[in-house]
Scaffold this motif. Structure first.
Motif, PDB file in Angstrom:
ATOM      1  N   PHE A 166       0.817  -1.208   0.000  1.00 56.10           N
ATOM      2  CA  PHE A 166       0.000   0.000   0.000  1.00 56.10           C
ATOM      3  C   PHE A 166       0.855   1.264   0.000  1.00 56.10           C
ATOM      4  N   VAL A 167       2.131   1.129   0.349  1.00 57.54           N
ATOM      5  CA  VAL A 167       3.008   2.303   0.345  1.00 57.54           C
ATOM      6  C   VAL A 167       3.131   2.919  -1.047  1.00 57.54           C
ATOM      7  N   PRO A 168       3.364   2.111  -2.092  1.00 56.99           N
ATOM      8  CA  PRO A 168       3.451   2.709  -3.425  1.00 56.99           C
ATOM      9  C   PRO A 168       2.188   3.460  -3.845  1.00 56.99           C
ATOM     10  N   LEU A 169       1.074   3.158  -3.230  1.00 52.54           N
ATOM     11  CA  LEU A 169      -0.167   3.849  -3.608  1.00 52.54           C
ATOM     12  C   LEU A 169      -0.072   5.352  -3.373  1.00 52.54           C
ATOM     13  N   ARG A 170       0.820   5.767  -2.488  1.00 52.00           N
ATOM     14  CA  ARG A 170       0.984   7.207  -2.247  1.00 52.00           C
ATOM     15  C   ARG A 170       1.472   7.934  -3.493  1.00 52.00           C
ATOM     16  N   TYR A 171       2.169   7.203  -4.347  1.00 50.09           N
ATOM     17  CA  TYR A 171       2.731   7.835  -5.534  1.00 50.09           C
ATOM     18  C   TYR A 171       1.907   7.499  -6.778  1.00 50.09           C
ATOM     19  N   ALA A 172       0.699   7.064  -6.559  1.00 41.92           N
ATOM     20  CA  ALA A 172      -0.085   6.542  -7.674  1.00 41.92           C
ATOM     21  C   ALA A 172      -0.703   7.667  -8.498  1.00 41.92           C
ATOM     22  N   ASP A 173      -0.921   7.346  -9.754  1.00 39.52           N
ATOM     23  CA  ASP A 173      -1.633   8.255 -10.646  1.00 39.52           C
ATOM     24  C   ASP A 173      -2.849   7.481 -11.160  1.00 39.52           C
ATOM     25  N   PHE A 174      -4.024   7.828 -10.638  1.00 40.18           N
ATOM     26  CA  PHE A 174      -5.188   6.987 -10.916  1.00 40.18           C
ATOM     27  C   PHE A 174      -5.767   7.203 -12.312  1.00 40.18           C
ATOM     28  N   THR A 175      -5.253   8.158 -13.052  1.00 36.00           N
ATOM     29  CA  THR A 175      -5.758   8.300 -14.418  1.00 36.00           C
ATOM     30  C   THR A 175      -5.342   7.107 -15.277  1.00 36.00           C
ATOM     31  N   HIS A 176      -4.329   6.373 -14.806  1.00 37.65           N
ATOM     32  CA  HIS A 176      -3.834   5.257 -15.617  1.00 37.65           C
ATOM     33  C   HIS A 176      -4.877   4.172 -15.853  1.00 37.65           C
ATOM     34  N   ILE A 177      -5.795   3.987 -14.905  1.00 38.18           N
ATOM     35  CA  ILE A 177      -6.716   2.858 -15.071  1.00 38.18           C
ATOM     36  C   ILE A 177      -7.879   3.189 -16.007  1.00 38.18           C
ATOM     37  N   TYR A 178      -8.038   4.448 -16.350  1.00 34.88           N
ATOM     38  CA  TYR A 178      -9.117   4.807 -17.272  1.00 34.88           C
ATOM     39  C   TYR A 178      -8.617   4.769 -18.695  1.00 34.88           C
ATOM     40  N   PRO A 179      -9.422   4.554 -19.687  1.00 31.98           N
ATOM     41  CA  PRO A 179     -10.810   4.102 -19.617  1.00 31.98           C
ATOM     42  C   PRO A 179     -10.893   2.619 -19.253  1.00 31.98           C
ATOM     43  N   ILE A 180     -11.776   2.301 -18.350  1.00 32.48           N
ATOM     44  CA  ILE A 180     -11.906   0.923 -17.886  1.00 32.48           C
ATOM     45  C   ILE A 180     -12.497   0.047 -18.997  1.00 32.48           C
ATOM     46  N   MET A 181     -12.055  -1.188 -19.064  1.00 31.81           N
ATOM     47  CA  MET A 181     -12.503  -2.166 -20.071  1.00 31.81           C
ATOM     48  C   MET A 181     -12.297  -1.675 -21.495  1.00 31.81           C
ATOM     49  N   ASN A 182     -11.091  -1.281 -21.765  1.00 32.42           N
ATOM     50  CA  ASN A 182     -10.763  -0.813 -23.104  1.00 32.42           C
ATOM     51  C   ASN A 182     -10.087  -1.929 -23.895  1.00 32.42           C
ATOM     52  N   VAL A 183     -10.261  -3.162 -23.424  1.00 33.16           N
ATOM     53  CA  VAL A 183      -9.536  -4.273 -24.043  1.00 33.16           C
ATOM     54  C   VAL A 183     -10.532  -5.140 -24.823  1.00 33.16           C
ATOM     55  N   ASP A 184     -10.078  -5.644 -25.968  1.00 35.97           N
ATOM     56  CA  ASP A 184     -10.992  -6.506 -26.728  1.00 35.97           C
ATOM     57  C   ASP A 184     -10.852  -7.954 -26.257  1.00 35.97           C
ATOM     58  N   ILE A 185     -11.801  -8.781 -26.694  1.00 40.82           N
ATOM     59  CA  ILE A 185     -11.871 -10.150 -26.193  1.00 40.82           C
ATOM     60  C   ILE A 185     -10.598 -10.934 -26.517  1.00 40.82           C
ATOM     61  N   LYS A 186     -10.064 -10.691 -27.692  1.00 46.82           N
ATOM     62  CA  LYS A 186      -8.904 -11.465 -28.120  1.00 46.82           C
ATOM     63  C   LYS A 186      -7.727 -11.227 -27.177  1.00 46.82           C
ATOM     64  N   HIS A 187      -7.477  -9.957 -26.890  1.00 41.63           N
ATOM     65  CA  HIS A 187      -6.360  -9.653 -26.016  1.00 41.63           C
ATOM     66  C   HIS A 187      -6.631 -10.114 -24.583  1.00 41.63           C
ATOM     67  N   MET A 188      -7.910 -10.062 -24.243  1.00 41.05           N
ATOM     68  CA  MET A 188      -8.256 -10.469 -22.891  1.00 41.05           C
ATOM     69  C   MET A 188      -7.965 -11.957 -22.691  1.00 41.05           C
ATOM     70  N   LEU A 189      -8.341 -12.764 -23.657  1.00 44.92           N
ATOM     71  CA  LEU A 189      -8.069 -14.201 -23.552  1.00 44.92           C
ATOM     72  C   LEU A 189      -6.569 -14.464 -23.532  1.00 44.92           C
ATOM     73  N   LYS A 190      -5.865 -13.712 -24.357  1.00 41.42           N
ATOM     74  CA  LYS A 190      -4.410 -13.842 -24.362  1.00 41.42           C
ATOM     75  C   LYS A 190      -3.848 -13.481 -23.002  1.00 41.42           C
ATOM     76  N   GLY A 191      -4.398 -12.429 -22.426  1.00 37.44           N
ATOM     77  CA  GLY A 191      -3.943 -11.997 -21.109  1.00 37.44           C
ATOM     78  C   GLY A 191      -4.192 -13.066 -20.066  1.00 37.44           C
ATOM     79  N   ILE A 192      -5.369 -13.690 -20.142  1.00 35.82           N
ATOM     80  CA  ILE A 192      -5.686 -14.755 -19.184  1.00 35.82           C
ATOM     81  C   ILE A 192      -4.690 -15.894 -19.348  1.00 35.82           C
ATOM     82  N   GLN A 193      -4.339 -16.178 -20.596  1.00 34.17           N
ATOM     83  CA  GLN A 193      -3.370 -17.237 -20.821  1.00 34.17           C
ATOM     84  C   GLN A 193      -2.019 -16.884 -20.214  1.00 34.17           C
TER      85      GLN A 193
END
Lengths: 373, 385
Positions: A166-193
């Motif tokens: 949780f210490v690194p969270l102090r230096y976090a930039d929360f804009t990085h997670i947006y836009p949420i769910m910007n990934v297509d199914i193909k990459h998502m399955l690859k990611g799961i793999q």
């Protein structure tokens, strides 16, 4: 070979300890690189993908337990023989043993590499590998109950590292997670793999199942263990994404350790040294369980003592450590095992459990036909 | 039998641990030279000059610090060459501060920063700085009178100013983060020598890894407000006296002297909250809404602050002035094609589909328009009205 394994009462362990076994065998050497590997495929949605991978794992665990429940007290090797017959079954089991040994190998080699890069650049690979193997051999000599104890201690002893994250969270930039769910199914399955290297390990439930005392409660505790892993991984990936910049995360090799560099205590400049050292406690149950499962297979198939199997596997793995020299070779081997893990831990058990279920169903139908006729 | 085997294994294990632990590299403190600060200058093309401040632990040494300057092409060769000139082994685990000369920073410093990143012994919290002149001049300055070594001095100087919120955090980590982000650019402090002392004179704005512009004085305050939440920091503003005619108290008896031509207000910012929002995706229009809670610290002329309406008036005037200044600053950034605030990140966060590259964002950045809104509240006026 007997299909069912009936260990002595004194060798059994309580079902709730499956929480620690599953969690400790999943969390290992893979997680330090997990955020980066998944990030490469799915960008900033990696944390969602990791969460989905955890959900998928829990489904596969359900498949496994359903399969194991078809038998009285069988393990993976016994089921193989029951389903495929002596020759084909043992052949497949042998393949799986090689996979287990490869996992064992990759774990201690990757950890050695981390130690070499972060703490002792001049340390020869064989020295640390030797100690790790010896430690694992020693624990496995003690039997399954000792290994369960090791995994319990490992989980309890390293739980606090989550808080440090949780210490690194102090230096976090929360804009990085947006836009949420910007990934297509193909990459998502690859990611799961790609998560397979970190999440695998849960397949060992098929080997320890005969040693569980209250078998009817195994499913619950296995799921709790996996839930905990999923939660940890999602958290780690999320923190890595907000902590590192886009190009930064794809550059580092071990984001989790790099992240801990920012932690600074008043009398301890470099926290990652502690983290890397403690990581040995994290990987120790992995080593023990993989070594135990593979040597168990050795004794089941060849009908020799398990101790002989332990030593043979240890010597083979130690010998193999001399062949890997550079980072890119290690990467290749790790990738190979990760890919094999995806098929061996995610896909194959599902197929096997469907076959087992069909077989049992046919047998039951035949029986009832015979009765009615 | 089993028991004996167990003992043999235990014995083997412990003897392994003991024997092998001796194989690790020894590092005795007395034999180490800890480099606390490193400076890089551009000597000529392909050549950099590295200066290092070494902290010694030798109790017999008169000078606790030693300074070595050498030339080479890469920073690690510099270290090797520096090692040839000292009796102690140079290690960089205690590195506190890295100084780049401006000449070098204008050409780009990423290859030198990369060397810091690649080395696991170097921490993430090392401060990076840029100097106006040469790095070696700063490091060679006044060796005899220094009580602590330069690295520690610079570390304290920067740390103190970061903690009192006058400066953005210039750590290696922060630099990496900003450099690697597609919509954000690094910012580092500038060091200068003044009266034989090293001081912070401003902030260097980077485009990727090259310095392209500088900020001084007031603008650092605004940059800080725009970049992150911050808690304290004083700011001075000058106004024409005519605008405050109504508020200035007529003090009977006291002779009314005018030291300044203008009326100066000093405002202490207690809390600020900045929201940068993309309001129009097509026209690239951003709304910059800043909420400030501040305290009036000083006014060069007696003002009647008992009346709430007067305070409201001051709030409004100060807010307007800030809006103007911030707008000017944002346009200055745009003109220099630097984005230290992270407007690009905000844009990328609202843009689905393929992620923008750094270059694409730079092209877009030209056309960005800003609406600046400052809401200033004076919550306290000190112990007197």
């Amino acid at each position: 070979m007997k299909v069912n394994l009936h260990p002595k009462e004194s060798l059994l362990f309580n079902a709730f300890q499956l929480i620690f076994i599953i969690h400790s065998v999943q969390v290992g050497v893979g997680v330090v690189g997990l955020p980066k590997i998944v990030f490469l495929e799915t960008k900033h949605d990696a944390w969602i993908v990791v969460f989905f991978a955890g959900v998928l794992t829990s489904v596969i665990l359900w498949f496994m337990i359903v399969m194991l429940r078809q038998y009285d007290s069988a393990d993976f090797y016994g089921i193989h023989v029951d389903v495929f017959g002596k020759w084909l079954g043992n052949f497949l089991s042998f393949g799986y043993i090689i996979y287990l040994i490869a996992c064992f190998f990759v774990i201690f080699m990757n950890y050695t590499e981390i130690v070499q890069v972060w703490i002792f650049p001049k340390l020869p690979t064989w020295q640390l590998a030797f100690i790790l193997i010896l430690l694992a051999v020693y624990a496995v000599h003690g039997g399954i109950r000792v290994i369960v104890g090791v995994s319990f201690l490992s989980v309890i002893g390293t739980l606090w590292i989550i808080l440090v994250l949780f210490v690194p969270l102090r230096y976090a930039d929360f804009t990085h997670i947006y836009p949420i769910m910007n990934v297509d199914i193909k990459h998502m399955l690859k990611g799961i793999q790609r998560t397979s290297l970190s999440i695998m390990g849960f397949e060992l439930i098929m080997f320890v199942y005969p040693f569980v005392k209250e078998k009817h409660r195994a499913l619950l505790y296995v799921q709790i263990g996996n839930l905990f892993t999923t939660f940890t991984y999602t958290l780690v990936t999320f923190i890595s994404i907000v902590f590192f910049a886009e190009d930064g995360l794809s550059k580092v090799i071990w984001p989790v350790i790099s992240m801990l560099k920012i932690v600074r205590l008043p009398n301890l400049e470099r926290f990652e040294f502690i983290a890397v050292s403690f990581w040995m406690l994290v990987i120790l149950p992995n080593l023990c369980l993989y070594l135990w499962a593979s040597s168990k297979g050795f004794s089941r198939i060849i009908k020799r003592t398990q101790k002989m199997g332990i030593w043979i596997i240890a010597i083979v793995a130690f010998g193999a450590s001399f062949f890997v020299k550079a980072r890119y070779q290690m990467n290749m081997v790790t990738d190979l095992v990760a890919k094999a893990g995806f098929y061996a831990a995610f896909c194959y058990p599902v197929v096997l459990s469907i076959i087992v279920y069909l077989k049992k169903w046919l047998a039951r139908r035949k029986k009832s036909h015979v009765k009615s006729a | 039998m089993l028991n004996r085997l167990k003992w043999i294994m235990l014995a083997a294990f412990f003897s392994c641990v003991m024997l092998i632990s001796g194989c690790a590299e020894k590092k005795q403190l007395e034999k180490l030279g800890l480099s606390t600060a490193v400076g890089y200058d551009l000597e000529k093309e392909n050549h950099i000059r590295g200066t290092v401040v070494i902290h010694k632990f030798d109790p017999l040494a008169k000078n606790l610090t030693e300074i070595i300057t050498v030339e080479a092409n890469t920073s690690k060769t510099l270290r090797q060459k520096q090692n040839l000139e000292t009796d102690q082994k140079l290690v960089s685990g205690q590195l506190r501060c890295v100084i780049y000369s401006k000449e070098l920073a204008k050409k780009g410093i990423v290859q030198l920063v990369d060397a810091l990143n690649r080395d696991p012994t170097i921490g993430n919290t090392v401060y990076l700085t840029v100097t106006d002149g040469k790095a070696s001049t700063i490091m060679n300055m006044d060796k005899e009178n220094q009580k602590i070594d330069l690295g520690t001095y610079l570390y304290n100087l920067i740390k103190q100013n970061v903690e009192s919120e006058q400066l953005l955090l210039p750590t290696l980590f922060e630099f990496n983060h900003r450099y690697n982000d597609h919509g954000k650019d690094p910012v580092l402090p500038i060091l200068r020598i003044k009266n034989g002392n090293v001081i912070l004179s401003g902030v260097a704005l980077f485009q990727d890894d090259r310095t392209v512009a500088e900020l001084k004085g007031d603008n650092i305050f605004y940059l800080k407000i725009l970049s992150d939440k911050f808690k304290s920091g004083t700011h001075e503003m000058g106004f024409d006296r005519s605008r405050f005619k109504k508020l200035i108290m007529n003090q009977e008896g006291n002779a009314f002297r005018t030291v300044y031509k203008k009326l100066f207000l000093n405002i202490d910012n207690i809390r600020s909250n900045t929201k940068i929002k993309l309001v129009d995706k097509k026209n690239l229009r951003f709304k910059v809404a800043i909420k400030l809670q501040s305290r009036l610290l000083e006014a060069t002329e007696p003002l009647d602050l008992a009346n709430p309406a007067n305070i409201e008036y001051i709030e409004k005037v100060v807010g307007k002035e800030m809006e103007k200044e911030i707008k000017k600053l944002l346009i200055f950034f745009q003109k220099n094609k630097v984005d230290p605030i992270g407007i690009g990140n905000e844009y990328i966060a609202h843009n689905r589909g393929k992620m923008l590259t750094k270059k694409e964002w730079r092209d877009k950045y030209k056309d960005v328009k800003f609406d600046v809104h400052v809401q200033n509240t004076i919550v306290k006026t000190g112990v007197i009205d």
